[in-house]
Design a protein around this motif. Sequence first.
Motif, PDB file in Angstrom:
ATOM      1  N   ALA A 161       0.832  -1.208   0.000  1.00  0.00           N
ATOM      2  CA  ALA A 161       0.000   0.000   0.000  1.00  0.00           C
ATOM      3  C   ALA A 161       0.864   1.254   0.000  1.00  0.00           C
ATOM      4  CB  ALA A 161      -0.938  -0.012   1.202  1.00  0.00           C
ATOM      5  N   ASN A 162       1.940   1.250   0.756  1.00  0.00           N
ATOM      6  CA  ASN A 162       2.836   2.402   0.780  1.00  0.00           C
ATOM      7  C   ASN A 162       3.557   2.581  -0.552  1.00  0.00           C
ATOM      8  OD1 ASN A 162       3.172   4.009   3.426  1.00  0.00           O
ATOM      9  ND2 ASN A 162       2.788   1.912   4.069  1.00  0.00           N
ATOM     10  N   ALA A 163       3.968   1.496  -1.164  1.00  0.00           N
ATOM     11  CA  ALA A 163       4.642   1.578  -2.465  1.00  0.00           C
ATOM     12  C   ALA A 163       3.695   2.177  -3.507  1.00  0.00           C
ATOM     13  CB  ALA A 163       5.133   0.202  -2.902  1.00  0.00           C
ATOM     14  N   ALA A 164       2.423   1.782  -3.462  1.00  0.00           N
ATOM     15  CA  ALA A 164       1.451   2.298  -4.422  1.00  0.00           C
ATOM     16  C   ALA A 164       1.248   3.799  -4.254  1.00  0.00           C
ATOM     17  CB  ALA A 164       0.117   1.569  -4.266  1.00  0.00           C
ATOM     18  N   ARG A 165       1.436   4.295  -3.045  1.00  0.00           N
ATOM     19  CA  ARG A 165       1.287   5.728  -2.776  1.00  0.00           C
ATOM     20  C   ARG A 165       2.643   6.432  -2.792  1.00  0.00           C
ATOM     21  NH1 ARG A 165      -0.882   7.027   2.113  1.00  0.00           N
ATOM     22  NH2 ARG A 165      -1.508   9.019   1.250  1.00  0.00           N
ATOM     23  N   ARG A 166       3.670   5.720  -3.257  1.00  0.00           N
ATOM     24  CA  ARG A 166       5.031   6.254  -3.376  1.00  0.00           C
ATOM     25  C   ARG A 166       5.580   6.753  -2.042  1.00  0.00           C
ATOM     26  NH1 ARG A 166       2.832   6.448  -8.170  1.00  0.00           N
ATOM     27  NH2 ARG A 166       3.993   6.356 -10.089  1.00  0.00           N
ATOM     28  N   ARG A 167       5.314   5.967  -0.995  1.00  0.00           N
ATOM     29  CA  ARG A 167       5.848   6.251   0.341  1.00  0.00           C
ATOM     30  C   ARG A 167       6.981   5.271   0.593  1.00  0.00           C
ATOM     31  NH1 ARG A 167       3.643  10.563   1.868  1.00  0.00           N
ATOM     32  NH2 ARG A 167       1.424  10.828   1.638  1.00  0.00           N
ATOM     33  N   ASN A 168       8.075   5.781   1.060  1.00  0.00           N
ATOM     34  CA  ASN A 168       9.271   4.988   1.259  1.00  0.00           C
ATOM     35  C   ASN A 168       9.156   4.083   2.485  1.00  0.00           C
ATOM     36  OD1 ASN A 168      11.784   4.250   0.443  1.00  0.00           O
ATOM     37  ND2 ASN A 168      12.831   6.069   1.213  1.00  0.00           N
ATOM     38  N   ALA A 169       9.401   2.793   2.305  1.00  0.00           N
ATOM     39  CA  ALA A 169       9.395   1.832   3.416  1.00  0.00           C
ATOM     40  C   ALA A 169      10.828   1.632   3.896  1.00  0.00           C
ATOM     41  CB  ALA A 169       8.786   0.509   2.976  1.00  0.00           C
ATOM     42  N   THR A 170      11.303   2.559   4.714  1.00  0.00           N
ATOM     43  CA  THR A 170      12.666   2.449   5.235  1.00  0.00           C
ATOM     44  C   THR A 170      12.746   1.318   6.254  1.00  0.00           C
ATOM     45  OG1 THR A 170      12.251   3.976   7.059  1.00  0.00           O
ATOM     46  CG2 THR A 170      13.001   4.954   4.956  1.00  0.00           C
ATOM     47  N   LEU A 174      -7.948   3.701  15.542  1.00  0.00           N
ATOM     48  CA  LEU A 174      -7.373   2.932  14.439  1.00  0.00           C
ATOM     49  C   LEU A 174      -5.993   3.514  14.168  1.00  0.00           C
ATOM     50  CD1 LEU A 174     -10.582   2.958  13.974  1.00  0.00           C
ATOM     51  CD2 LEU A 174      -9.993   2.193  11.702  1.00  0.00           C
ATOM     52  N   SER A 175      -4.962   2.764  14.477  1.00  0.00           N
ATOM     53  CA  SER A 175      -3.620   3.298  14.253  1.00  0.00           C
ATOM     54  C   SER A 175      -3.072   2.914  12.891  1.00  0.00           C
ATOM     55  CB  SER A 175      -2.666   2.857  15.365  1.00  0.00           C
ATOM     56  OG  SER A 175      -2.564   1.463  15.423  1.00  0.00           O
ATOM     57  N   MET A 176      -3.600   1.865  12.283  1.00  0.00           N
ATOM     58  CA  MET A 176      -3.178   1.483  10.930  1.00  0.00           C
ATOM     59  C   MET A 176      -4.335   0.797  10.210  1.00  0.00           C
ATOM     60  SD  MET A 176       0.750   0.095  11.086  1.00  0.00           S
ATOM     61  CE  MET A 176       0.500  -1.258  12.198  1.00  0.00           C
ATOM     62  N   VAL A 177      -4.570   1.204   8.979  1.00  0.00           N
ATOM     63  CA  VAL A 177      -5.525   0.544   8.092  1.00  0.00           C
ATOM     64  C   VAL A 177      -4.899   0.564   6.700  1.00  0.00           C
ATOM     65  CG1 VAL A 177      -7.842   0.548   7.097  1.00  0.00           C
ATOM     66  CG2 VAL A 177      -7.494   1.394   9.430  1.00  0.00           C
ATOM     67  N   PHE A 178      -4.609  -0.607   6.168  1.00  0.00           N
ATOM     68  CA  PHE A 178      -3.993  -0.697   4.839  1.00  0.00           C
ATOM     69  C   PHE A 178      -4.620  -1.833   4.060  1.00  0.00           C
ATOM     70  CE2 PHE A 178      -0.828   1.473   7.370  1.00  0.00           C
ATOM     71  CZ  PHE A 178      -0.460   2.513   6.536  1.00  0.00           C
ATOM     72  N   VAL A 179      -4.817  -1.590   2.766  1.00  0.00           N
ATOM     73  CA  VAL A 179      -5.368  -2.589   1.853  1.00  0.00           C
ATOM     74  C   VAL A 179      -4.399  -2.753   0.692  1.00  0.00           C
ATOM     75  CG1 VAL A 179      -7.288  -3.112   0.290  1.00  0.00           C
ATOM     76  CG2 VAL A 179      -7.743  -2.041   2.515  1.00  0.00           C
ATOM     77  N   ASP A 180      -4.201  -3.993   0.283  1.00  0.00           N
ATOM     78  CA  ASP A 180      -3.358  -4.288  -0.871  1.00  0.00           C
ATOM     79  C   ASP A 180      -3.931  -3.560  -2.086  1.00  0.00           C
ATOM     80  OD1 ASP A 180      -2.210  -5.452  -3.194  1.00  0.00           O
ATOM     81  OD2 ASP A 180      -1.892  -7.341  -2.137  1.00  0.00           O
ATOM     82  N   PRO A 181      -3.110  -2.767  -2.787  1.00  0.00           N
ATOM     83  CA  PRO A 181      -3.614  -2.005  -3.944  1.00  0.00           C
ATOM     84  C   PRO A 181      -4.248  -2.886  -5.028  1.00  0.00           C
ATOM     85  CG  PRO A 181      -1.343  -1.407  -3.448  1.00  0.00           C
ATOM     86  CD  PRO A 181      -1.711  -2.525  -2.524  1.00  0.00           C
TER      87      PRO A 181
END
Length: 155
Positions: free
Chosen positions: A25-34, A82-89
């Motif tokens: 989900a972060n990659a799809a939004r171009r957020r860096n997963a350090t 809700l501290s995290m909510v993510f769905v596979d793009p």
Amino acid sequence: MPRIIVAEIDSTEQRAVAVDIWRAANAARRRNATAGRIRRVEGKLAAAELALLAHYGPRPAGMLVAETYLVDGVPLPGYGHLSMVFVDPAVWGSHVGTEMIRDLQSRDWEGLSVWTRTDNRRAQRLYERTGFTDTGNRSTLRDGEEIMQLAWARD
């Protein structure tokens, strides 16, 4: 349309799958997963008060982490955050996020809160669809991005 199944995360393997969903989900939004962010997410999942994993048919598709809501560091009984909510793009738009939140709302919480980026319209639509409303509270992250708080209360 495949069936959506939501269940509590209860194993190391499921936590690893949840991290993979977060990364996608972060990659799809171009957020860096350090490496540091990955460790923080892994730690949050390991210590979660409640973590959910959703499957879209046989495919792992979403993850949610919720915890007791804190007011100035003091737990507010009956209220969650809700501290995290993510769905596979790959399954965005299939209502996986909606089903995870509906599962959470069916539990003992009287109310829930969540923060999201003000530019994340996809997340805002999800929260609005599940009965959350904008509280008007805003804050700014370290990276300068503005976030907004939304809340839901049981009728």
